[in-house]
Design an enzyme around this catalytic site. Structure first.
Site, PDB file in Angstrom:
ATOM      1  N   GLN A   1       0.812  -1.214   0.000  1.00  0.00           N
ATOM      2  CA  GLN A   1       0.000   0.000   0.000  1.00  0.00           C
ATOM      3  C   GLN A   1       0.854   1.276   0.000  1.00  0.00           C
ATOM      4  OE1 GLN A   1      -2.918  -1.597   3.345  1.00  0.00           O
ATOM      5  NE2 GLN A   1      -3.830   0.058   2.168  1.00  0.00           N
ATOM      6  N   HIS A   2       0.192   2.357  -0.310  1.00  0.00           N
ATOM      7  CA  HIS A   2       0.689   3.736  -0.064  1.00  0.00           C
ATOM      8  C   HIS A   2       1.781   4.258  -0.981  1.00  0.00           C
ATOM      9  CE1 HIS A   2      -1.491   2.977   3.611  1.00  0.00           C
ATOM     10  NE2 HIS A   2      -0.563   2.165   4.084  1.00  0.00           N
TER      11      HIS A   2
ATOM     12  N   ASP B   1      -2.604  -4.804  -0.171  1.00  0.00           N
ATOM     13  CA  ASP B   1      -2.242  -6.188   0.195  1.00  0.00           C
ATOM     14  C   ASP B   1      -2.975  -6.695   1.431  1.00  0.00           C
ATOM     15  OD1 ASP B   1      -0.765  -4.542   1.893  1.00  0.00           O
ATOM     16  OD2 ASP B   1       1.173  -5.447   1.422  1.00  0.00           O
TER      17      ASP B   1
HETATM   18  O1  LIG Z   1       1.821   0.073   4.817  1.00  0.00           O
HETATM   19  C1  LIG Z   1       1.267  -0.984   4.966  1.00  0.00           C
HETATM   20  C2  LIG Z   1      -0.140  -1.065   5.454  1.00  0.00           C
HETATM   21  O2  LIG Z   1      -0.670   0.176   5.803  1.00  0.00           O
HETATM   22  C3  LIG Z   1       2.011  -2.247   4.654  1.00  0.00           C
HETATM   23  O3  LIG Z   1       1.328  -3.383   5.064  1.00  0.00           O
HETATM   24  C4  LIG Z   1       2.322  -2.292   3.170  1.00  0.00           C
HETATM   25  O4  LIG Z   1       1.111  -2.546   2.492  1.00  0.00           O
HETATM   26  C5  LIG Z   1       3.430  -3.274   2.846  1.00  0.00           C
HETATM   27  O5  LIG Z   1       3.118  -4.599   3.099  1.00  0.00           O
HETATM   28  P1  LIG Z   1       4.157  -5.826   3.028  1.00  0.00           P
HETATM   29  O6  LIG Z   1       4.851  -5.758   1.719  1.00  0.00           O
HETATM   30  O7  LIG Z   1       5.055  -5.715   4.193  1.00  0.00           O
HETATM   31  O8  LIG Z   1       3.284  -7.048   3.145  1.00  0.00           O
END
Ligand SMILES: O=C(CO)[C@@H](O)[C@H](O)COP(=O)(O)O
Ligand SMILES: Nc1ncnc2c1ncn2[C@@H]1O[C@H](COP(=O)(O)OP(=O)(O)O)[C@@H](O)[C@H]1O
Length: 493
Positions: A71-72, A258
């Site tokens: 995300q983000h 995700d």
């Molecule tokens: O920033 C967040 C949720 O807000 C993280 O969960 C990212 O979405 C990255 O996820 P992974 O790659 O560590 O699973």
């Protein structure tokens, strides 16, 4: 019997599962690494996607595909479809000051404390992870780049767009920015999307986009934000010309952030809480109503089905275990073995695991600290145990924060790469004070994306009822001393 593919374009790698659309049975899978770093050229995600597709035996026979993604991340495109600068990822903390500034700015405009203003506007108090803060950083640090923005997308939006055959004109592709799509779950992590707005379908807050970019609202009207595709709606189709026969005209799903994809992959219902130990540590739950936590511990995101996904996310999870392995000089199994040989509480040795700064709580400049070191605890076993306990204590704080928001916590599901550690599985119930349920190791984000792809094929009101994986429950007596000792030292550094 049609096949569907689900993609997890995560921080460390791209994983693809191919499943039977009707039953959900796993047919084949593949993965490929992403580069390290918190600033990544999106082209690397495209390369990894293609490598993972080949590793998964190709995607030519797949009828539908959807992408779940980290995300983000801020992907800024110019009018030619070129990526203006490498994407800043969720775990890049350079926009920490921008987050603080945005809180002050919105508070001043609204005449209430900034945290309250943001929580009410989008359910989330900005921290460095949130996309809006990265745009503010760009406006301040790289105004020329900010001035070139024609579209802003998230990692899963951009990858879906590339799979649909769009891309930079310089590579002979059609840079149709209007073809960019996203979904409500991932959009809810931008900081300029209100997931509860417009009767729960969600709506962009261009005023907040303008605030982030230090512009007037009228000046950001022309910036393309990806079209928000509904949960079971198609986002277009894969273009065979782009990836040879790899995608072969498959119908594309909306995709998802995700964590929302993982919830779909796990078949989570109200009362289930997922504890994911990937690069990020995430505690998340399905909720029927939005949350707005002014403390900022819980972010009020959306799920991939039309509901909500309150979530607490730490920057320090599986890589804390990786760091412990490096310090002690052992592999995953060795670390687990050592940790389980030390007593609960590691004889007072505590690791505060803020190795990459921290996001929850918001301490972007914090570092990790070790407390309570004695001759007795100066052993590899004690260090291994302290690293595992410290990482889990950070997540337990997140679980408390979710409870404080009224989230029902009936079943804890442990997933992510770090959940493969036997020590993590056994220590988790001691720290969380309740049993943890460990689904069989799998790619639950990619599975959720695959289930969404199957849902697009059926067009039904609900996602297909795939059989969920078998689980193993880990039970242990709670050891409250672990968290008590952690709480005593957590804020000392
Ligand atoms: O920033 C967040 C949720 O807000 C993280 O969960 C990212 O979405 C990255 O996820 P992974 O790659 O560590 O699973
Ligand atoms: N057996 C294991 N024990 C502990 N950690 C593990 C194990 N296997 C993999 N990992 C860790 O899991 C992480 C990758 O997990 P993953 O959920 O795929 O992360 P992400 O989704 O952030 O890319 C890596 O840091 C890796 O070291």
């Amino acid at each position: 019997m049609p096949l569907v593919a689900g993609v997890d374009s995560s921080t460390q790698s791209c994983k693809i599962v191919v499943r039977d659309a009707a039953t959900g049975a796993l047919v084949r899978s593949g993965s490929a690494r992403h580069p390290d770093g918190t600033e990544v050229n999106p082209g690397a995600w495209w390369t990894a996607f293609q490598e993972a597709a080949i590793a998964a035996g190709g995607l030519a026979d797949v009828s539908a595909l959807a992408v779940g993604g980290q995300q983000h991340g801020m992907v800024v495109l110019d009018s030619e479809g070129e990526v203006i600068r490498p994407a800043l990822l969720w775990n890049d903390t350079r926009s920490a000051q921008a987050a603080a500034d945005l809180i002050v700015d919105l508070g001043a405009a609204a005449g209430v404390p900034g945290e309250q203003a943001w929580a009410e506007a989008v359910g989330t108090v900005p921290v460095a992870s949130i996309t809006a803060t990265k745009l503010r950083w760009l406006a301040d640090a790289e105004p020329e780049n900010a001035g070139r923005i024609a579209a802003v997308a998230l990692p899963h939006d951009w990858l879906t767009w590339r799979i649909a055959g769009f891309g930079p004109r310089s590579q002979g592709l059609e840079p149709d920015l209007a073809a960019l799509t996203t979904d409500r779950s991932d959009a809810s992590g931008t900081g300029y999307f209100d997931a509860a707005g417009s009767d729960g379908a969600g709506e962009y807050r261009r005023d907040l986009l303008a605030l982030a970019l230090r512009r007037d609202v009228a000046d950001v009207e022309s910036i393309v934000l990806p079209r928000v595709v509904a949960p079971a709606e198609s986002a277009g189709s894969g273009d065979a010309q782009v990836v040879g026969d790899a995608v072969g005209g498959a119908v594309l799903g909306a995709g998802a952030g995700d964590n929302a994809a993982a919830a779909l992959g796990l078949g989570m219902v109200t009362g289930d809480v997922a504890v994911s130990i990937g690069t990020s540590g995430v505690v998340s739950a399905i909720a029927g109503a939005p949350t707005s936590d002014v403390s900022g511990m819980v972010t009020g995101f959306a799920d991939a089905t039309g509901a909500y996904l309150p979530l607490a996310c730490t920057l320090n999870a599986s890589r804390v275990l990786d760091a412990a392995r490096a310090v002690i000089g052992v592999d995953h199994a060795g670390l687990s073995r050592l940790a389980l040989q030390a007593p609960g509480g590691a004889d007072g040795l505590v690791l505060v695991p803020y190795l990459e700064g921290e996001r929850t709580p918001n301490r972007p400049d914090a570092t990790g600290t070790v407390h309570g070191l004695t001759l007795k605890s100066s052993t590899p076993e004690h260090f291994a145990r302290a690293y595992v306990e410290g990482m889990l204590c950070g997540l337990a704080d997140g679980l408390d924060a979710l409870r404080e928001q009224g989230v029902a916590v009936e079943r804890l599901l442990l997933i992510g790469g770090g959940a493969q550690s036997e020590a993590v599985r056994r220590v988790a119930p001691e720290v969380f004070g309740m049993p943890v349920v460990v689904p069989e190791p799998g790619e639950y984000v990619a599975d959720g994306a695959a289930r969404q792809a199957a849902w697009v094929l059926t067009g039904d009101e609900n996602p297909p009822a795939w059989t969920t994986s078998s689980t193993r429950t880990y039970e242990a007596e709670a050891v409250p001393a672990i968290r008590q000792r952690y709480a005593e030292v957590r804020d000392l550094s």
